[in-house]
Design a protein around this motif. Sequence first.
Motif, PDB file in Angstrom:
ATOM      1  N   GLY A 117     -22.592   5.825  38.424  1.00  0.00           N
ATOM      2  CA  GLY A 117     -22.981   5.865  39.829  1.00  0.00           C
ATOM      3  C   GLY A 117     -22.720   4.589  40.609  1.00  0.00           C
ATOM      4  N   LYS A 118     -22.216   3.550  39.951  1.00  0.00           N
ATOM      5  CA  LYS A 118     -21.939   2.285  40.627  1.00  0.00           C
ATOM      6  C   LYS A 118     -20.443   2.125  40.838  1.00  0.00           C
ATOM      7  N   ALA A 119     -20.070   1.756  42.066  1.00  0.00           N
ATOM      8  CA  ALA A 119     -18.658   1.590  42.410  1.00  0.00           C
ATOM      9  C   ALA A 119     -18.186   0.176  42.089  1.00  0.00           C
ATOM     10  N   PHE A 120     -16.958   0.079  41.586  1.00  0.00           N
ATOM     11  CA  PHE A 120     -16.348  -1.205  41.268  1.00  0.00           C
ATOM     12  C   PHE A 120     -15.001  -1.322  41.974  1.00  0.00           C
ATOM     13  N   GLN A 121     -14.715  -2.525  42.450  1.00  0.00           N
ATOM     14  CA  GLN A 121     -13.450  -2.800  43.118  1.00  0.00           C
ATOM     15  C   GLN A 121     -12.683  -3.864  42.350  1.00  0.00           C
ATOM     16  N   LEU A 122     -11.480  -3.523  41.933  1.00  0.00           N
ATOM     17  CA  LEU A 122     -10.606  -4.434  41.213  1.00  0.00           C
ATOM     18  C   LEU A 122      -9.568  -5.018  42.170  1.00  0.00           C
ATOM     19  N   PRO A 123      -8.956  -6.139  41.815  1.00  0.00           N
ATOM     20  CA  PRO A 123      -7.881  -6.679  42.652  1.00  0.00           C
ATOM     21  C   PRO A 123      -6.746  -5.665  42.797  1.00  0.00           C
ATOM     22  N   VAL A 124      -6.189  -5.575  43.983  1.00  0.00           N
ATOM     23  CA  VAL A 124      -5.067  -4.679  44.255  1.00  0.00           C
ATOM     24  C   VAL A 124      -3.792  -5.516  44.210  1.00  0.00           C
ATOM     25  N   ASN A 125      -3.050  -5.386  43.138  1.00  0.00           N
ATOM     26  CA  ASN A 125      -1.890  -6.247  42.901  1.00  0.00           C
ATOM     27  C   ASN A 125      -0.593  -5.479  42.704  1.00  0.00           C
ATOM     28  N   ASP A 126      -0.597  -4.192  43.043  1.00  0.00           N
ATOM     29  CA  ASP A 126       0.583  -3.344  42.875  1.00  0.00           C
ATOM     30  C   ASP A 126       1.004  -2.825  44.242  1.00  0.00           C
ATOM     31  N   ASN A 127       1.888  -3.571  44.901  1.00  0.00           N
ATOM     32  CA  ASN A 127       2.352  -3.222  46.253  1.00  0.00           C
ATOM     33  C   ASN A 127       1.199  -3.048  47.237  1.00  0.00           C
ATOM     34  N   GLY A 169     -13.339  -8.152  38.546  1.00  0.00           N
ATOM     35  CA  GLY A 169     -14.103  -7.020  39.046  1.00  0.00           C
ATOM     36  C   GLY A 169     -14.632  -6.071  37.996  1.00  0.00           C
ATOM     37  N   TYR A 170     -14.290  -6.291  36.726  1.00  0.00           N
ATOM     38  CA  TYR A 170     -14.734  -5.382  35.664  1.00  0.00           C
ATOM     39  C   TYR A 170     -16.138  -5.749  35.196  1.00  0.00           C
ATOM     40  N   PRO A 171     -16.974  -4.747  34.934  1.00  0.00           N
ATOM     41  CA  PRO A 171     -18.331  -5.032  34.444  1.00  0.00           C
ATOM     42  C   PRO A 171     -18.342  -5.373  32.967  1.00  0.00           C
ATOM     43  N   GLY A 172     -19.322  -6.178  32.563  1.00  0.00           N
ATOM     44  CA  GLY A 172     -19.565  -6.465  31.159  1.00  0.00           C
ATOM     45  C   GLY A 172     -18.767  -7.631  30.623  1.00  0.00           C
ATOM     46  N   LYS A 173     -19.439  -8.415  29.799  1.00  0.00           N
ATOM     47  CA  LYS A 173     -18.746  -9.450  29.026  1.00  0.00           C
ATOM     48  C   LYS A 173     -17.999  -8.757  27.890  1.00  0.00           C
ATOM     49  N   LEU A 174     -16.719  -9.077  27.745  1.00  0.00           N
ATOM     50  CA  LEU A 174     -15.885  -8.405  26.762  1.00  0.00           C
ATOM     51  C   LEU A 174     -15.327  -9.439  25.785  1.00  0.00           C
ATOM     52  N   ASP A 197     -21.108  -5.980  26.390  1.00  0.00           N
ATOM     53  CA  ASP A 197     -22.572  -5.984  26.493  1.00  0.00           C
ATOM     54  C   ASP A 197     -23.071  -5.089  27.622  1.00  0.00           C
ATOM     55  N   LYS A 198     -22.129  -4.443  28.355  1.00  0.00           N
ATOM     56  CA  LYS A 198     -22.470  -3.483  29.408  1.00  0.00           C
ATOM     57  C   LYS A 198     -21.426  -2.370  29.388  1.00  0.00           C
ATOM     58  N   PRO A 199     -21.780  -1.181  29.867  1.00  0.00           N
ATOM     59  CA  PRO A 199     -20.766  -0.137  29.989  1.00  0.00           C
ATOM     60  C   PRO A 199     -19.588  -0.626  30.827  1.00  0.00           C
ATOM     61  N   PHE A 360      -9.051  13.707  32.104  1.00  0.00           N
ATOM     62  CA  PHE A 360      -8.371  12.765  31.218  1.00  0.00           C
ATOM     63  C   PHE A 360      -9.386  12.180  30.238  1.00  0.00           C
ATOM     64  N   LEU A 361      -8.909  11.827  29.050  1.00  0.00           N
ATOM     65  CA  LEU A 361      -9.778  11.213  28.056  1.00  0.00           C
ATOM     66  C   LEU A 361     -10.381   9.930  28.610  1.00  0.00           C
ATOM     67  N   SER A 362     -11.683   9.778  28.465  1.00  0.00           N
ATOM     68  CA  SER A 362     -12.393   8.649  29.053  1.00  0.00           C
ATOM     69  C   SER A 362     -11.976   7.323  28.414  1.00  0.00           C
ATOM     70  N   ALA A 363     -11.928   6.281  29.245  1.00  0.00           N
ATOM     71  CA  ALA A 363     -11.664   4.915  28.783  1.00  0.00           C
ATOM     72  C   ALA A 363     -12.956   4.104  28.716  1.00  0.00           C
ATOM     73  N   ARG A 364     -14.087   4.775  28.799  1.00  0.00           N
ATOM     74  CA  ARG A 364     -15.377   4.105  28.796  1.00  0.00           C
ATOM     75  C   ARG A 364     -15.668   3.471  27.428  1.00  0.00           C
ATOM     76  N   VAL A 365     -16.235   2.265  27.465  1.00  0.00           N
ATOM     77  CA  VAL A 365     -16.686   1.567  26.264  1.00  0.00           C
ATOM     78  C   VAL A 365     -18.115   1.103  26.506  1.00  0.00           C
ATOM     79  N   ASP A 366     -18.996   1.340  25.545  1.00  0.00           N
ATOM     80  CA  ASP A 366     -20.411   1.007  25.684  1.00  0.00           C
ATOM     81  C   ASP A 366     -20.831  -0.026  24.639  1.00  0.00           C
TER      82      ASP A 366
END
Length: 383
Positions: A117-127, A169-174, A197-199, A360-366
């Motif tokens: 339910g939370k929106a995330f904005q990533l850098p737009v670097n493709d044209n 812009g991505y959530p969670g320490k990876l 450490d976060k979804p 599509f198959l989810s790319a979610r990692v928890d």
Amino acid sequence: MRKVVDFKTALSYGLALTLASGSAMAADASRAPAGNLADGTALETLTLTNGQGVSAKILTYGATLQSLMAPGRDGQVADVLLGYDDVKDYVDHPNYFGVTVGRYANRIAAGKFTLDGKAFQLPVNDNDVNSLHGGGKGFDKQVWKVVSLKSGPTAKAVLALTSPDGDSGYPGKLDVTVTYTLDESGNLGIAFDAKTDKPTIVNMTNHAIFNLQGEGSPDGALGHMLTIPAKAYTPVDANLIPTGELKPVEGSVFDFRAPRRVADGIRDGRDQQIVYGRGYDHNMALDKGLTKAPELAARLEDPASGRVLEVLTTEPGVQFYTGNFLDGTFIGKSGHLYRMGDGIALEPQKFPDSPNHDNFLSARVDPGKPYHHQMIYRLSVKR
């Protein structure tokens, strides 16, 4: 003691080079300085070498596969990867040659996705339209730490990186590791592992661009024969974002279920998908889907040299890209000018823009459920 299998004898049977049963062959791992960044950060080159003439060089900058040397049927060894001789060019002229791509390989529409339910904005670097290959300062532009390097029956290099919460812009320490391995059978393995450490979302791959004749060869790579076991692909819109459809390849220039020359469809302007991509730049939906162990995603063969590359993966898709945006402004190894069709990328991954497509198959990692992708570049020779 290293036992060297006679290369010409193996070729006479048209076989991939393999370890004889019970042999004590070993692959070597070594490291050397590779210069410094402008801020003084030291860089290294890690080299994995087997007894059959196959060797891989990996840069700590971007955990980049800088070169891959492979023998042909005539015994001549050639570098089959497009790229740069000097690490400085990877910094000053980034073009994803051989890099580790993350956090999210390929495109995310408008750089936007929603998680819980939370929106995330990533850098737009493709044209100025989409987020591409992680956006901003992706994994390809980071200096990775060497965790371990060892020789043995399989040479191994492990590199690590920590991506902080909110990075690009991505959530969670990876916490991420990339493990390169090389054995005496010509298998270059690449394993991507990450825990959070976060979804969050994760989709990692290697962006090697291959020319099995040898990078910079005047004929380019479009004469290669390609096989992809996929009965469907994901069509894209004008911004190269999947429409969400899984379209059958039958009867189209995307049908590589039997070996076909890449050149035969790359300029077919009657297919709007080829027009959108300026050639092939599409995700193939592999028949095997997501698997626990790596299975075949693509087979590429150069009839001239006899070199064969098989790409295996645990992931459900492979992005097939024919270097369409190489426009002669990229000066690569040995001063070679790279142009469209000079190399072919086969990038195993989740589907592009999967966070915005429920089918599509989810790319979610928890937390507590780490991400793992295992892929293999398998080299052999066909007589």
